[in-house]
Design a protein around this motif. Sequence first.
Motif, PDB file in Angstrom:
ATOM      1  N   LYS A 109      62.119  25.658 -30.388  1.00 32.04           N
ATOM      2  CA  LYS A 109      63.724  24.874 -30.337  1.00 32.04           C
ATOM      3  C   LYS A 109      63.757  25.481 -28.446  1.00 32.04           C
ATOM      4  O   LYS A 109      64.751  24.755 -27.999  1.00 32.04           O
ATOM      5  CB  LYS A 109      64.496  25.474 -31.036  1.00 32.04           C
ATOM      6  N   TRP A 110      63.812  26.539 -28.510  1.00 43.22           N
ATOM      7  CA  TRP A 110      64.386  27.107 -27.279  1.00 43.22           C
ATOM      8  C   TRP A 110      63.665  27.160 -26.037  1.00 43.22           C
ATOM      9  O   TRP A 110      64.234  27.122 -24.915  1.00 43.22           O
ATOM     10  CB  TRP A 110      65.039  28.760 -27.362  1.00 43.22           C
ATOM     11  N   GLY A 111      62.573  27.327 -26.049  1.00 46.01           N
ATOM     12  CA  GLY A 111      61.177  26.847 -25.684  1.00 46.01           C
ATOM     13  C   GLY A 111      59.850  27.191 -25.362  1.00 46.01           C
ATOM     14  O   GLY A 111      59.507  26.094 -26.282  1.00 46.01           O
ATOM     15  N   THR A 112      59.227  27.583 -24.571  1.00 50.65           N
ATOM     16  CA  THR A 112      58.183  28.064 -24.467  1.00 50.65           C
ATOM     17  C   THR A 112      57.285  29.433 -24.615  1.00 50.65           C
ATOM     18  O   THR A 112      57.825  29.398 -23.459  1.00 50.65           O
ATOM     19  CB  THR A 112      56.938  26.566 -23.778  1.00 50.65           C
ATOM     20  N   MET A 113      55.826  29.680 -25.161  1.00 51.46           N
ATOM     21  CA  MET A 113      55.218  30.915 -24.614  1.00 51.46           C
ATOM     22  C   MET A 113      54.006  30.535 -24.996  1.00 51.46           C
ATOM     23  O   MET A 113      53.358  30.048 -25.150  1.00 51.46           O
ATOM     24  CB  MET A 113      55.537  31.849 -25.628  1.00 51.46           C
ATOM     25  N   SER A 114      53.590  31.581 -23.735  1.00 49.27           N
ATOM     26  CA  SER A 114      51.535  31.188 -23.736  1.00 49.27           C
ATOM     27  C   SER A 114      51.314  32.120 -22.879  1.00 49.27           C
ATOM     28  O   SER A 114      51.773  32.800 -22.056  1.00 49.27           O
ATOM     29  CB  SER A 114      51.589  29.115 -22.357  1.00 49.27           C
ATOM     30  N   LEU A 115      50.053  32.463 -23.447  1.00 51.94           N
ATOM     31  CA  LEU A 115      49.035  33.592 -23.080  1.00 51.94           C
ATOM     32  C   LEU A 115      47.567  32.759 -22.896  1.00 51.94           C
ATOM     33  O   LEU A 115      47.012  32.570 -23.896  1.00 51.94           O
ATOM     34  CB  LEU A 115      49.279  34.640 -24.009  1.00 51.94           C
ATOM     35  N   LEU A 116      47.410  33.500 -21.111  1.00 48.43           N
ATOM     36  CA  LEU A 116      46.204  32.928 -21.468  1.00 48.43           C
ATOM     37  C   LEU A 116      45.264  34.392 -20.920  1.00 48.43           C
ATOM     38  O   LEU A 116      45.689  35.272 -20.183  1.00 48.43           O
ATOM     39  CB  LEU A 116      45.741  32.394 -19.775  1.00 48.43           C
ATOM     40  N   GLY A 117      44.183  34.616 -21.646  1.00 45.03           N
ATOM     41  CA  GLY A 117      43.352  35.730 -20.702  1.00 45.03           C
ATOM     42  C   GLY A 117      41.943  35.295 -20.858  1.00 45.03           C
ATOM     43  O   GLY A 117      41.341  33.730 -20.891  1.00 45.03           O
ATOM     44  N   ALA A 118      40.901  36.052 -19.268  1.00 43.64           N
ATOM     45  CA  ALA A 118      39.706  35.513 -19.219  1.00 43.64           C
ATOM     46  C   ALA A 118      39.051  36.226 -18.650  1.00 43.64           C
ATOM     47  O   ALA A 118      39.430  37.494 -18.099  1.00 43.64           O
ATOM     48  CB  ALA A 118      39.527  34.295 -18.154  1.00 43.64           C
ATOM     49  N   SER A 119      37.438  36.560 -18.854  1.00 43.02           N
ATOM     50  CA  SER A 119      36.995  37.795 -18.360  1.00 43.02           C
ATOM     51  C   SER A 119      35.895  37.665 -17.517  1.00 43.02           C
ATOM     52  O   SER A 119      35.229  36.066 -18.046  1.00 43.02           O
ATOM     53  CB  SER A 119      36.612  38.393 -19.152  1.00 43.02           C
ATOM     54  N   GLU A 120      35.475  37.722 -16.539  1.00 41.31           N
ATOM     55  CA  GLU A 120      34.024  37.012 -15.516  1.00 41.31           C
ATOM     56  C   GLU A 120      33.150  37.955 -15.941  1.00 41.31           C
ATOM     57  O   GLU A 120      32.790  39.218 -16.826  1.00 41.31           O
ATOM     58  CB  GLU A 120      34.385  37.282 -13.873  1.00 41.31           C
ATOM     59  N   ASN A 121      31.310  37.149 -15.524  1.00 41.81           N
ATOM     60  CA  ASN A 121      30.665  37.939 -15.404  1.00 41.81           C
ATOM     61  C   ASN A 121      30.011  38.584 -14.581  1.00 41.81           C
ATOM     62  O   ASN A 121      30.978  38.937 -13.362  1.00 41.81           O
ATOM     63  CB  ASN A 121      29.801  36.361 -15.830  1.00 41.81           C
ATOM     64  N   LEU A 142      44.911  38.371 -17.396  1.00 39.56           N
ATOM     65  CA  LEU A 142      45.441  38.626 -17.977  1.00 39.56           C
ATOM     66  C   LEU A 142      47.116  37.229 -17.931  1.00 39.56           C
ATOM     67  O   LEU A 142      47.308  38.818 -17.130  1.00 39.56           O
ATOM     68  CB  LEU A 142      46.008  39.614 -19.600  1.00 39.56           C
ATOM     69  N   LEU A 143      47.531  36.823 -18.516  1.00 43.57           N
ATOM     70  CA  LEU A 143      48.518  35.601 -17.664  1.00 43.57           C
ATOM     71  C   LEU A 143      49.455  35.725 -19.113  1.00 43.57           C
ATOM     72  O   LEU A 143      49.146  35.461 -19.741  1.00 43.57           O
ATOM     73  CB  LEU A 143      47.818  34.250 -17.057  1.00 43.57           C
ATOM     74  N   ALA A 144      51.035  35.731 -18.790  1.00 44.62           N
ATOM     75  CA  ALA A 144      51.763  35.791 -19.404  1.00 44.62           C
ATOM     76  C   ALA A 144      52.846  34.638 -18.991  1.00 44.62           C
ATOM     77  O   ALA A 144      53.784  34.604 -17.562  1.00 44.62           O
ATOM     78  CB  ALA A 144      52.254  36.649 -20.948  1.00 44.62           C
TER      79      ALA A 144
END
Length: 709
Positions: free
Chosen positions: A306-318, A329-331
């Motif tokens: 109700k108050w908003g949105t949260m998101s977490l994104l992680g990625a690892s390269e070869n 690591l993005l938040a």
Amino acid sequence: MVCAEEPLRSTITKFYEVKPRTLSSVTNEFSFHYQVDEEGIYFSAHILNPDNLANRSEENDRPFENEHIRIYIAPNKNSVNAYVFAINRQNVFYDGTYNAQTGENLDWNGRWQHHVENSLGRWTAIGFIPWNNFTFATQTPRQEIQLLVSKHSNNNRRILSSSSTHSGFTEFLSSFTTLNILTSNNQNVEIFPYYSFNHTLENDSNKHRVGGDLFWQRNQSETIDLTITPDFGQVEANDLVINFSAIETFFSEQRPFFTRNQSNYDVSAPENLILVHTPRIGGQSNIEDVGARDINAAGRYTKAMKWGTMSLLGASENDEKMLQGRDFLLARVKFNHEDSSFGLSSNLVETPSINRRSIVLGLDYFAQVSPTHSLSLGIINSNIRGANESSDVGLWLESNAEVNETHIHSISAFVYGEHLDISDVGYVQRINRKQFEYEYTYLVNDMNEIPLEEIAFNTEVEVKTNFKNEKLPLVWGLSTEMTTTKDDLFEFGIELFTFGKDDTLTRGFNSTNIDMGWLLEGVYESRELPFGQIALEAIYGSENWSGRFSELMMSFNTEIATDIFGEFVFEKYHSQSWLKWEAENQVNEYILDELTLDVRFDYKFSEKHELRLRLELIAGKAQGKQAYQIQTNGTRKETERTDDFSFSEAAFQFRYKYSLSQLTAVYLSYTFGGEFENEKSTLSHRTLISDAISAKNEHNLFFKIRWEM
């Protein structure tokens, strides 16, 4: 407003002419029927007396230039984000997101159904948009959505809207119609495996790739997305660009994983600042001297409340070339309150190969202060740890105000520190800048006595300096844009640049003085003529060290034969004072002639089968004038005469696409690219182009299939 007790079906027959902005009521050109249930919204749009079909090819998931409809849906009340679904008479579609700050972004891909029926004097678009395309703020079955529908004529010259606004104006999102709906709150899982095969003809090598994306909507407010080895693919080629400047070329995202459920990370600011520019992940690093890497895996978690949105994104390269890949690591947390939003961002990037850690923190705020006034501001801080440590801050403010339908004001002010560095995962054109911009537009629509529908007068001023408080050129511009009653477009403009310094040319070394300059510009875009459409642009002026320059651009779109479309673009640039940085404080001046050709053919022999051919050619000849050493006060000291040189590049792609469904397709393409350089400027453009084609530095056969399970 539609009450919850009423049947959720309705017909919209009254539309407003919002471009030109007469706001007159129109009831006999367009009608939109919809019905809502727990799964989604069913619609049918009926267009009477349609425009002549534009003589050009339109490709899925690209902006349209011919007549089409758009359906905007905002899944939560008082939202600053909406989703857009567009269909044209050829049953070609695009979808994307709309943000009150950044406008439309077609990177997002949705899942929906549509088809078009054509008959004499009308066409009809019928479709279904599921609710599982959207993330709602709560898990309750009852939700509120916002809806707006618009019809756009050829080249967007005329727009009819269900509300008295369109996406180019400040009050756009606040003008949507509110609907109360019931949703099923079901889980939804989508899996998209892919396989690609690339054969490199230069060294007779093969590369196989297998990967896929998984999108799991656990409920209507929570999603989990995973990907394994997503690839850019050679399906869509980036535009061919030869860039000698200090400003990095910007390319948009094409990988499905990074275009889905990504809108929560949309933070942008002046100078094209983008806090999360996902092509950095797995793309060519401008921090290391290494090309693109494969991504081992990436994941994203998004939760709406109700108050908003949260998101977490992680990625690892070869790991590539004995160098460890980067980790990301993005938040992002976004708080929504009525007509405003407040966001917190954190980006962490580890680059082990050079012992570098980048941390970027950001705060951003957006408010729809009133239906006609918006405000955006933000602050970011970058901290770089490793061999070269730095820390700095950037902040910005943007405001748009519409006094009425006639007067529009825009203000932009920003300060980006000298050592601000967001380039590990973000993008910005320039840093080391303190800048203020003001733009005013005056619209005239009531012109019954002359054959014009709308005139827009525009003036803008740009004042800037850097952290050395150097005098950078002040820019002032004045332009007018006129649309005739027959949908021809004319534009005339003038820009003046005062004497000042260029602090980007020498890449951080001594800034060089730039003389006062000016330019005149004229643009003509024809209406849809029986044989196609023509666009012309001519620019003439003075630049750099008082050298005359001219630029001519011409394009032509036409239907060559039944269902075979062609687009031809020609550009010619000439400058008597073209500057090229050599090293440190050395800048060379040339007389430059550059020619660009872009030819495209498209043959759609059914809705499922498409052949596309594109050939891009660039050739330039630089005649040396003088080499200069830039002094600390910006003056230049002659050193020697510069040598002549010439250059050329060529890129060709032949692509076949077989669409099994909206989200499943098979691609087969043949591409080559070539680069050529010579120490002479006497070669003809034809010879340079021929040599670039013969070079074939890149030469590939490519196959890819991505399917929906």
